[in-house]
Write a protein that holds these residues in place. Structure first.
Motif, PDB file in Angstrom:
ATOM      1  N   MET A 224      15.318 -37.613  52.674  1.00 43.67           N
ATOM      2  CA  MET A 224      14.702 -36.381  52.217  1.00 43.67           C
ATOM      3  C   MET A 224      14.791 -35.267  53.243  1.00 43.67           C
ATOM      4  N   THR A 225      15.026 -34.067  52.731  1.00 43.77           N
ATOM      5  CA  THR A 225      15.022 -32.867  53.558  1.00 43.77           C
ATOM      6  C   THR A 225      13.605 -32.297  53.595  1.00 43.77           C
ATOM      7  N   PRO A 226      13.347 -31.341  54.474  1.00 46.72           N
ATOM      8  CA  PRO A 226      12.032 -30.681  54.456  1.00 46.72           C
ATOM      9  C   PRO A 226      11.705 -30.060  53.096  1.00 46.72           C
ATOM     10  N   GLU A 227      12.740 -29.568  52.394  1.00 46.45           N
ATOM     11  CA  GLU A 227      12.512 -28.985  51.074  1.00 46.45           C
ATOM     12  C   GLU A 227      12.064 -30.041  50.069  1.00 46.45           C
ATOM     13  N   ASP A 228      12.647 -31.247  50.174  1.00 46.23           N
ATOM     14  CA  ASP A 228      12.240 -32.340  49.280  1.00 46.23           C
ATOM     15  C   ASP A 228      10.785 -32.716  49.511  1.00 46.23           C
ATOM     16  N   ARG A 229      10.405 -32.819  50.783  1.00 45.01           N
ATOM     17  CA  ARG A 229       9.018 -33.178  51.090  1.00 45.01           C
ATOM     18  C   ARG A 229       8.067 -32.063  50.686  1.00 45.01           C
ATOM     19  N   ASP A 230       8.520 -30.823  50.815  1.00 47.10           N
ATOM     20  CA  ASP A 230       7.697 -29.688  50.402  1.00 47.10           C
ATOM     21  C   ASP A 230       7.441 -29.744  48.895  1.00 47.10           C
ATOM     22  N   TYR A 231       8.453 -30.107  48.123  1.00 50.04           N
ATOM     23  CA  TYR A 231       8.293 -30.207  46.673  1.00 50.04           C
ATOM     24  C   TYR A 231       7.248 -31.256  46.335  1.00 50.04           C
ATOM     25  N   LEU A 232       7.320 -32.400  47.010  1.00 50.24           N
ATOM     26  CA  LEU A 232       6.368 -33.471  46.725  1.00 50.24           C
ATOM     27  C   LEU A 232       4.939 -33.046  47.045  1.00 50.24           C
ATOM     28  N   PHE A 233       4.708 -32.607  48.265  1.00 49.01           N
ATOM     29  CA  PHE A 233       3.333 -32.378  48.690  1.00 49.01           C
ATOM     30  C   PHE A 233       2.768 -31.048  48.197  1.00 49.01           C
ATOM     31  N   ASN A 234       3.640 -30.068  47.976  1.00 53.73           N
ATOM     32  CA  ASN A 234       3.134 -28.787  47.487  1.00 53.73           C
ATOM     33  C   ASN A 234       3.088 -28.710  45.967  1.00 53.73           C
ATOM     34  N   GLU A 235       4.206 -29.042  45.301  1.00 56.54           N
ATOM     35  CA  GLU A 235       4.258 -28.898  43.852  1.00 56.54           C
ATOM     36  C   GLU A 235       3.529 -30.028  43.132  1.00 56.54           C
ATOM     37  N   ILE A 236       3.805 -31.274  43.510  1.00 54.16           N
ATOM     38  CA  ILE A 236       3.268 -32.419  42.784  1.00 54.16           C
ATOM     39  C   ILE A 236       1.806 -32.677  43.120  1.00 54.16           C
ATOM     40  N   ILE A 237       1.385 -32.333  44.335  1.00 54.26           N
ATOM     41  CA  ILE A 237       0.005 -32.645  44.722  1.00 54.26           C
ATOM     42  C   ILE A 237      -0.836 -31.373  44.878  1.00 54.26           C
ATOM     43  N   ARG A 238      -0.513 -30.514  45.840  1.00 53.20           N
ATOM     44  CA  ARG A 238      -1.397 -29.381  46.133  1.00 53.20           C
ATOM     45  C   ARG A 238      -1.482 -28.402  44.963  1.00 53.20           C
ATOM     46  N   ARG A 239      -0.314 -27.958  44.428  1.00 54.53           N
ATOM     47  CA  ARG A 239      -0.349 -26.978  43.342  1.00 54.53           C
ATOM     48  C   ARG A 239      -0.901 -27.593  42.060  1.00 54.53           C
ATOM     49  N   LYS A 240      -0.596 -28.853  41.822  1.00 47.29           N
ATOM     50  CA  LYS A 240      -1.162 -29.525  40.659  1.00 47.29           C
ATOM     51  C   LYS A 240      -2.685 -29.581  40.766  1.00 47.29           C
TER      52      LYS A 240
END
Length: 273
Positions: A224-240
């Motif tokens: 995973m790249t930093p962008e992949d991890r950002d998607y997981l923790f920001n989009e799937i968890i924090r923004r949700k």
């Protein structure tokens, strides 16, 4: 061979969309997760209709298609959603076939209107991540990665898991940018006092989405790249989390589902590859 999944689908839209690509396929599997059978919709000898009677989601359909492709000698499998609409599937197939005949064993995708936003600077561009719909996977590649994990990725993060898995096995995916597919990721709507855009997934979908993405992170974190991890923790968890608090209904149920998803994803026993 193609495989398309249905779930309580609209007849007119489904048959129209399938009609845009089925004639250019050698065979099509229709995997119907609807509550009632729609066998009468499909009378072509080139269509294999399979009704589950329950929502088994997407992963079992792909493994079913893989088994049939191996048994009957098909070189590649096209993955489709019932609401995706092709612009030029026949030309896309011809392009894929010509590359495969040259010995290029890789995963192929079209340019997906509604999802892809990169500048198309070449006819063939490497692609790290892709959605399932419109993707053509050579049977040999899908065999090599062991098919798909129905328990870990029945729906959500399945495309990410496939993308990471093929790279881990030495393959790559390319986008054939002149061929276009129209597809939308969910149906976001404005909700709540702040009119926030949200796909408004229910508690079950919230649980499955959170769990599968946590498993995907654990399984492929080295890739995973930093962008992949950002998607997981920001989009799937924090923004949700924020969408649930600020806009969505059933707040308590969905927050509990998120927590159960995180715990389930962390506890899931990863399979050895």
């Amino acid at each position: 061979m193609g495989v398309v999944t249905l779930y309580n689908s609209d007849k007119e839209q489904t048959l129209h969309n399938i009609g845009l690509y089925a004639p250019a396929l050698d065979r099509l599997i229709v995997w119907d997760n609807s509550a009632t059978s729609h066998r009468e919709w499909f009378d072509s000898p080139d269509i294999v209709y399979h009704w589950t009677g329950e929502n088994t989601l997407i992963a079992p359909a792909i493994n079913y298609a893989l088994h049939m492709a191996v048994t009957e000698g098909y070189d590649a499998i096209l993955l489709m959603d019932d609401d995706s609409r092709w612009e030029d599937f026949a030309a896309y197939r011809q392009h894929v076939e010509s590359l495969m005949k040259e010995g290029d064993i890789m995963v192929f995708t079209p340019y997906v209107n509604g999802c892809d936003q990169f500048e198309r600077t070449d006819e063939i561009m490497e692609k790290r991540l892709f959605i399932n719909s419109g993707t053509v996977i050579p049977t040999s590649i899908l065999q090599d990665i062991g098919g798909v994990d129905e328990d870990a990725f029945p729906l959500d993060a399945l495309d990410h898991d496939i993308a990471f898995s093929i790279r881990e096995h030495g393959y790559k995916a390319v986008c054939l940018t002149r061929h276009q597919l129209n597809h939308s990721l969910g149906y976001p709507q404005r909700m709540g006092p702040f009119h926030i855009f949200t796909p408004n997934y229910n508690s079950l979908r919230t649980y499955n989405m959170t769990r599968s993405h946590i498993i995907c992170y654990r399984k492929h974190k080295a890739m995973m790249t930093p962008e992949d991890r950002d998607y997981l923790f920001n989009e799937i968890i924090r923004r949700k989390f924020l969408r649930i608090i600020l806009a969505e209904p059933d707040k308590l149920g969905r927050l509990r589902a998120m927590i159960r998803g995180i715990i389930g994803g962390c506890r899931y026993k990863l399979k050895k590859t």
